[in-house]
Structure formats: C-alpha cells, structure tokens
Design an enzyme around this catalytic site. Structure first.
Site, PDB file in Angstrom:
ATOM      1  N   LYS A 311       0.819  -1.213   0.000  1.00  0.00           N
ATOM      2  CA  LYS A 311       0.000   0.000   0.000  1.00  0.00           C
ATOM      3  C   LYS A 311       0.857   1.269   0.000  1.00  0.00           C
ATOM      4  O   LYS A 311       0.508   2.260  -0.653  1.00  0.00           O
ATOM      5  CB  LYS A 311      -0.958  -0.008   1.186  1.00  0.00           C
ATOM      6  CG  LYS A 311      -2.061  -1.060   1.065  1.00  0.00           C
ATOM      7  CD  LYS A 311      -3.063  -0.954   2.202  1.00  0.00           C
ATOM      8  CE  LYS A 311      -4.198  -1.960   2.025  1.00  0.00           C
ATOM      9  NZ  LYS A 311      -5.229  -1.828   3.080  1.00  0.00           N
ATOM     10  N   ASP A 352     -10.525   2.076   1.502  1.00  0.00           N
ATOM     11  CA  ASP A 352     -10.752   1.510   2.833  1.00  0.00           C
ATOM     12  C   ASP A 352     -11.523   2.484   3.711  1.00  0.00           C
ATOM     13  O   ASP A 352     -12.520   2.121   4.344  1.00  0.00           O
ATOM     14  CB  ASP A 352      -9.423   1.153   3.508  1.00  0.00           C
ATOM     15  CG  ASP A 352      -8.778  -0.088   2.921  1.00  0.00           C
ATOM     16  OD1 ASP A 352      -9.502  -0.911   2.333  1.00  0.00           O
ATOM     17  OD2 ASP A 352      -7.552  -0.234   3.049  1.00  0.00           O
ATOM     18  N   GLY A 492     -17.084  -7.338   9.151  1.00  0.00           N
ATOM     19  CA  GLY A 492     -16.016  -6.992   8.229  1.00  0.00           C
ATOM     20  C   GLY A 492     -16.339  -7.256   6.779  1.00  0.00           C
ATOM     21  O   GLY A 492     -15.748  -6.637   5.889  1.00  0.00           O
TER      22      GLY A 492
END
Length: 526
Positions: A311, A352, A492
């Site tokens: 990332k 995210d 999640g």
C-alpha cells in the site's frame, strides 16, 4: 479459437474415459492423455478410438519432468502406435519434446511417418505434431533458439514452451511469444506467478491452454481447474480487448477479490477479468512488475487492488510516475487502489476509509450520507493501518474521534496527526460513543473467542453501532456481545463489499452490484 485441454494421467481405459467424459460435460475442447506409465500399444489405440473428445497423446519423458522411463526407442514406438490409430480413429495431436526430436534423424523419420505435414503421403495420417520444451526451474536462457528450432521443423504443427515463472513479468514473455505467430503456439508459465499466462491464453490467441479436472489432477504447477478457468476467470467472455485487473499483494493466493470482481464483471456485462498478482515485498519488484504490465499495450492492464505489503509502495510509485493521488490517501500514507484513466494517466486512491464511512452511514437511521457524521463520537480501537484509515476518514467529516490502544504512545501518535484524542484501551466506555469500530486483529481466526472490549450492563438507553473490521470469522465475539447488549452491528464483510464496490465503480463506470458482491462473499463462507 483457443482450446481448453484437460490433462488426464491414464491408469486404466475406464477411468481415463470417465474423466474425459466429465471434461466434455464441463466444457473442455480437448483431453491430453498422459500415457507416461500406460505403455501397452494396443490399449493406447483403444484409448484414442473410444475417446469422447479429440485427444492429445503425451508420454512425457522423465528427463523433461514426466514419469515415462522407457528407453527412447520404446517410447517413440508407443507414440507411433498412437499416431496410426485404429479403426480410423487417430489423435488430434502427438506431443514430443524438442530435445528428443533433435536426438537423431531416425527418430525424426519415425515420427514423421505418423503425423501430418507437407511431405506426408499417407491420407490416413492426420495427427498434428506438437514439439515442446519445458523448464521446471526457471526461464531458459536459450528459449529463442529452441523456439526457432521448433518453428523450422517441417513436421511441427504446434510450438509449445513452458517454464517456471520467476515473476509476473514472465507472463509478458509468454504473450510476446504467442504474438510472434511463427506457428500456432502454446506458451505457458508454471507456478503461482504464471497463472495469467494460462487464463489470458485466449486473449492473446494461443492454440490452447491446460486446465485440470480438479486440484488433485494437475500436471504442472499453477495449473487452474476447468471450473476456475470457465467460471471464476470468465473464459467464455474473454477476447483480445478484455481489460485486465488484479489484486497485488504477497501472498494473494487465497484472496476473495478475484471471485468478487469477476462476478461483478459478469453481472454488469463489463469486458474485464481480475487475477491474483503476487509480487515480492520489495519496492523494486513492485515497480518493475507494474511498469512492465502497464507498458505492454496488448495486455490492457487497467487497474488493481493493492494490499499488504504494497500500500505504501503504490503511493511511492504513483508519485514517481507523476500520477494523481487522492488527497486523503496521501494523508493516510497508504493507497489500496490503482487505476489507469482514459487518458492513460495513473491514479491512486484509498477505498478503505470510504468503505468504513459508507458502511457506517448505511447503518444509521435514517441514512443521510457522510454529512451526518459531523459531530458524532467515534471510538477507534487500534492504531495500525486500518485504524489510520478510519481515523482519517471520520476526522475529515468533522467527527470527534478517540483512538483507543493498548500501547497509549501509538494511539497518541496517530491521534496527533488528525486532531483526535487518545486513551488506553482499558478506559473505553462503549456506551459513550455513537460508533465503536474495531480495527485490531483481536478476534480473528484462529483466536475466535478473543475480544478487544466488553459491554457491561448499563442504565444508559444509548446504544452505539459496533463495527468489527475482522471478517474471519464474520460474527466475532465482539459482535455477539454487542448484539446481546442491544447494539446494531456491522461485520467486516460489509467493509470488504464497500471498498471493493468503490474500486469497481472507479474502474468500470458501472453502478456496483452490491447484492452480487455480498452473495459471492456469503458463498465463500460455506
């Protein structure tokens, strides 16, 4: 048309034909009968005559990665009998190693008598000769010499080259080999990094690719199953213009993302395919691989999900390439989405935090979008990467964020970057927050009975939304306790759905099929 060949190690006529029938039922075009240890000429002819699909006959020599330990005279004799066939039934192809073919003029003459070629005088001989070369260790340094030798052999109808991929970049070498069009070509990379060469064989017009009936019957490392090729990787929908996407990480073999995004492409009719893309952790590997894939125009590589440990590498890469970076992704210091814009420029973003915000807002009553987060009290558990995305996202919307962590110094360091507060984890009062979001790994498989906090009895009528970013298991101990205390909960999987949906919309311009995405993930839980 690129064919799908299912390899079958032959132990008996009955089991081989039963396997071939299953291959035909599930959409294979061809079967490869591996007769490495099935060495009776009459039975091999019966194998060909009764085959429910056109067939390729291979007796792979032990010295080239197979199991046939016959001497060359007997092995070639076996292929001769197969090529002549019985009762008018002949195989579609015979496979012989280039190394064996080059051994002697006598061997070449024998094979030449039972395969079709420009000088063949017998009308009953129809099998095509596949000359092949394999390297189970690495990229062969003399591959070009081998390819030219196969192309120059008059009896050779099909060129086949297979080698173990050193990295994803080797797949480009396979595609370039196919595009040389010296003769119809099979070019495959072995191992996990070689999967794209197998899935994208149709995109580049390879003569065929191999897919096993099941994971136990593979004949080469990294070979997909027929079901994976047809259903997971959308074989029937692929063409030369198919856009390629993937999940970049290390490891990525068990990622749910290929099933997720490929189902989305099918649902919306988008011409794309999504692959696992394992890249070693170092930045140099990331940069070299992504540049090679982006620069190879026929691949149409258009974007990727980027997960650990890359990332930060994605941000560095996009800065070096002069691309655009989503401001909040830059602030967070991590990006999980690579996209190639219509003008060819590059973009890096972070879905995210957006997934966390979207999922939270959807759970509020009534849902009104991100604006309703202003002034909300948010308790973020943890101080790692997921927590950083959550803190940045909520703080940007004007929420009051407190970071709770076992190590207070880490919580304070994170909070200071986003004008948030920090407290030790044991000081959390969940009922004082509007949202409690667990961004730690506590409660993740295999430690499924662990929980980062508890919900004591209280006189307060206020109940927070409780969001656990852990998705294995889907229902964590934290969520069970929160539900028992009367809280609304989010698991999640919803974050996974939302972050993937945002990527999908960015890449395709289509409205994400959220129900399809949820169904895929639910099915993988079974």
């Amino acid at each position: 048309m690129t064919l799908i060949a299912v390899p079958i190690f032959v132990e008996s006529l009955e089991t081989a034909h039963a396997a071939a029938a299953r291959a035909a039922e599930h959409g294979a075009d061809l079967v490869e009968y591996r007769i490495d240890t099935f060495t009776q000429p009459a039975e091999v002819q019966s194998l060909v005559a009764r085959s429910p699909l056109p067939c390729l006959i291979t007796a792979r020599a032990a010295w080239e990665g197979g199991h046939c330990d016959l001497d060359e005279t007997d092995r070639v004799s076996l292929l001769e009998h197969a090529g002549l066939g019985a009762d008018g039934h002949t195989p579609a192809y015979l496979d012989l190693e280039l190394k064996a073919y080059q051994t002697s003029a006598n061997l070449r003459q024998k094979i030449g008598l039972v395969v079709d070629h420009p000088s063949q005088t017998r009308s009953d001989v129809t099998a095509g000769l596949i000359l092949s070369t394999h390297d189970f260790e690495t990229f062969p340094p003399d591959l070009d010499r081998r390819i030219l030798a196969m192309a120059d052999a008059p009896a050779c109808r099909i060129i086949k080259a297979a080698w173990r991929a050193r990295s994803l970049r080797d797949n480009i070498d396979a595609f370039e080999l196919i595009n040389r069009k010296l003769k119809p070509t099979i070019a495959l990379c072995m191992g996990e990094a070689g999967l794209p060469s197998r899935v994208l064989a149709k995109k580049f017009g390879a003569h065929l690719t191999f897919a096993s009936l099941n994971t136990e019957s593979t004949t080469a490392p990294g070979q997909p199953t027929l079901d994976e090729l047809k259903n997971l990787y959308r074989w029937d929908a692929l063409d030369s213009q198919t856009k390629v996407y993937g999940v970049i990480g290390h490891p990525v073999a068990h990622s749910a993302s290929p099933a997720f995004h490929n189902a989305g492409f099918t649902a919306t009719g988008f011409n794309g395919v999504y692959l696992p893309m394992p890249i070693a952790p170092e930045y140099e590997h990331f940069k070299a691989t992504v540049i090679r894939w982006l620069d190879y125009a026929p691949l149409h590589f258009s974007g990727a999900s980027v997960t650990l440990p890359h990332k930060q590498n994605l941000l560095k890469f996009i800065k070096e390439q002069g691309g655009d970076i989503e401001p909040l992704a830059n602030t967070i210091g991590a990006a999980n989405t690579l996209a190639r814009k219509s003008d060819g420029s590059l973009y890096a973003g972070n879905t995210d935090y957006a997934a966390i915000l979207d999922a939270t807002c959807a759970a509020m009553e009534p849902p009104k979008g991100h604006a309703q987060l202003q002034g909300k009290i948010i308790a973020v558990l943890g101080a790692g990467g997921a927590a950083r995305a959550a803190v940045a996202g909520f703080a940007a919307q004007g929420a009051h964020v407190t970071v709770y962590n076992r190590t207070l110094e880490k919580a304070q360091a994170l909070a200071a970057e986003f004008d948030a507060s920090a407290k030790p984890l044991d000081q959390l009062d969940p009922y004082a927050a509007d949202l409690v979001i667990n961004c730690t790994s506590v409660g993740m498989h295999p430690h499924i009975n662990a929980t980062p906090t508890t919900f004591p009895q209280t006189q307060s009528t206020h109940r927070p939304i409780v969001f656990d970013t852990v998705y294995n298991p889907v229902e964590t101990q934290l969520l069970r306790q929160a539900q028992a205390a009367g809280c609304n909960t989010l698991n999640g999987l919803e974050m996974f759905v939302r972050q993937g949906a945002a990527q999908y919309a960015l890449w395709t311009g289509h409205q994400p099929p959220l129900d399809v995405f949820r169904a895929v993930l639910e099915a993988r839980k079974q």
